[in-house]
Design a protein around this motif. Sequence first.
Motif, PDB file in Angstrom:
ATOM      1  N   ALA A  34       1.779   6.630  -6.962  1.00  0.00           N
ATOM      2  CA  ALA A  34       0.772   7.560  -7.472  1.00  0.00           C
ATOM      3  C   ALA A  34       1.222   9.011  -7.279  1.00  0.00           C
ATOM      4  O   ALA A  34       1.047   9.849  -8.175  1.00  0.00           O
ATOM      5  CB  ALA A  34      -0.561   7.318  -6.773  1.00  0.00           C
ATOM      6  N   GLU A  35       1.825   9.302  -6.123  1.00  0.00           N
ATOM      7  CA  GLU A  35       2.345  10.654  -5.897  1.00  0.00           C
ATOM      8  C   GLU A  35       3.421  11.003  -6.911  1.00  0.00           C
ATOM      9  O   GLU A  35       3.428  12.103  -7.471  1.00  0.00           O
ATOM     10  CB  GLU A  35       2.929  10.765  -4.489  1.00  0.00           C
ATOM     11  N   LEU A  70       0.825  -1.211   0.000  1.00  0.00           N
ATOM     12  CA  LEU A  70       0.000   0.000   0.000  1.00  0.00           C
ATOM     13  C   LEU A  70       0.858   1.259   0.000  1.00  0.00           C
ATOM     14  O   LEU A  70       0.549   2.231  -0.683  1.00  0.00           O
ATOM     15  CB  LEU A  70      -0.947  -0.008   1.199  1.00  0.00           C
ATOM     16  N   ASP A  71       1.947   1.236   0.764  1.00  0.00           N
ATOM     17  CA  ASP A  71       2.860   2.386   0.778  1.00  0.00           C
ATOM     18  C   ASP A  71       3.488   2.590  -0.595  1.00  0.00           C
ATOM     19  O   ASP A  71       3.612   3.727  -1.075  1.00  0.00           O
ATOM     20  CB  ASP A  71       3.961   2.186   1.824  1.00  0.00           C
ATOM     21  N   ARG A  98       2.262   1.704  -3.535  1.00  0.00           N
ATOM     22  CA  ARG A  98       1.247   2.216  -4.465  1.00  0.00           C
ATOM     23  C   ARG A  98       0.973   3.696  -4.234  1.00  0.00           C
ATOM     24  O   ARG A  98       0.832   4.468  -5.177  1.00  0.00           O
ATOM     25  CB  ARG A  98      -0.047   1.430  -4.311  1.00  0.00           C
ATOM     26  N   HIS A  99       0.892   4.093  -2.963  1.00  0.00           N
ATOM     27  CA  HIS A  99       0.637   5.494  -2.644  1.00  0.00           C
ATOM     28  C   HIS A  99       1.778   6.373  -3.150  1.00  0.00           C
ATOM     29  O   HIS A  99       1.550   7.399  -3.803  1.00  0.00           O
ATOM     30  CB  HIS A  99       0.460   5.653  -1.133  1.00  0.00           C
ATOM     31  N   ASN A 100       3.012   5.966  -2.857  1.00  0.00           N
ATOM     32  CA  ASN A 100       4.165   6.757  -3.300  1.00  0.00           C
ATOM     33  C   ASN A 100       4.291   6.755  -4.816  1.00  0.00           C
ATOM     34  O   ASN A 100       4.711   7.758  -5.406  1.00  0.00           O
ATOM     35  CB  ASN A 100       5.447   6.223  -2.658  1.00  0.00           C
TER      36      ASN A 100
END
Length: 118
Positions: A65-66, A58-59, A61-63
């Motif tokens: 996307a950023e 999840l981390d 994927r979040h990074n």
Amino acid sequence: MFRRTFWFSTGVAAGVWATTKVNRKLRQLTPESLAASAANKAIEAGHRLKDRAVGFALDVRHNMAEREAELGEALGLNAPIDPQLPGVRRYPAIENSNKTKTYVIDRTTYSYNRNEDH
């Protein structure tokens, strides 16, 4: 007389306590008990590892996307399109394989479609 009775009772209580402790420890050290304990610890470790892996994914994927948003802004991909410019050209990475190819062998025509059922 009370002194002897007190020390006798104390000795009996200590013996019962020690016997109980030793029997519990012996039951914990049987092969079945050790196998069950090892299996439970392995399952718990697997759950902890899975939870950490999910959190890591999840981390990531979040990074990701950023970072994609940052790159899109830096390259101007999110900027409004000027109507006077031509549209975006998109080229297929792979040609359409559904087209039928025709081969001529010994003056006989054969059609070949690799997606065709044989």
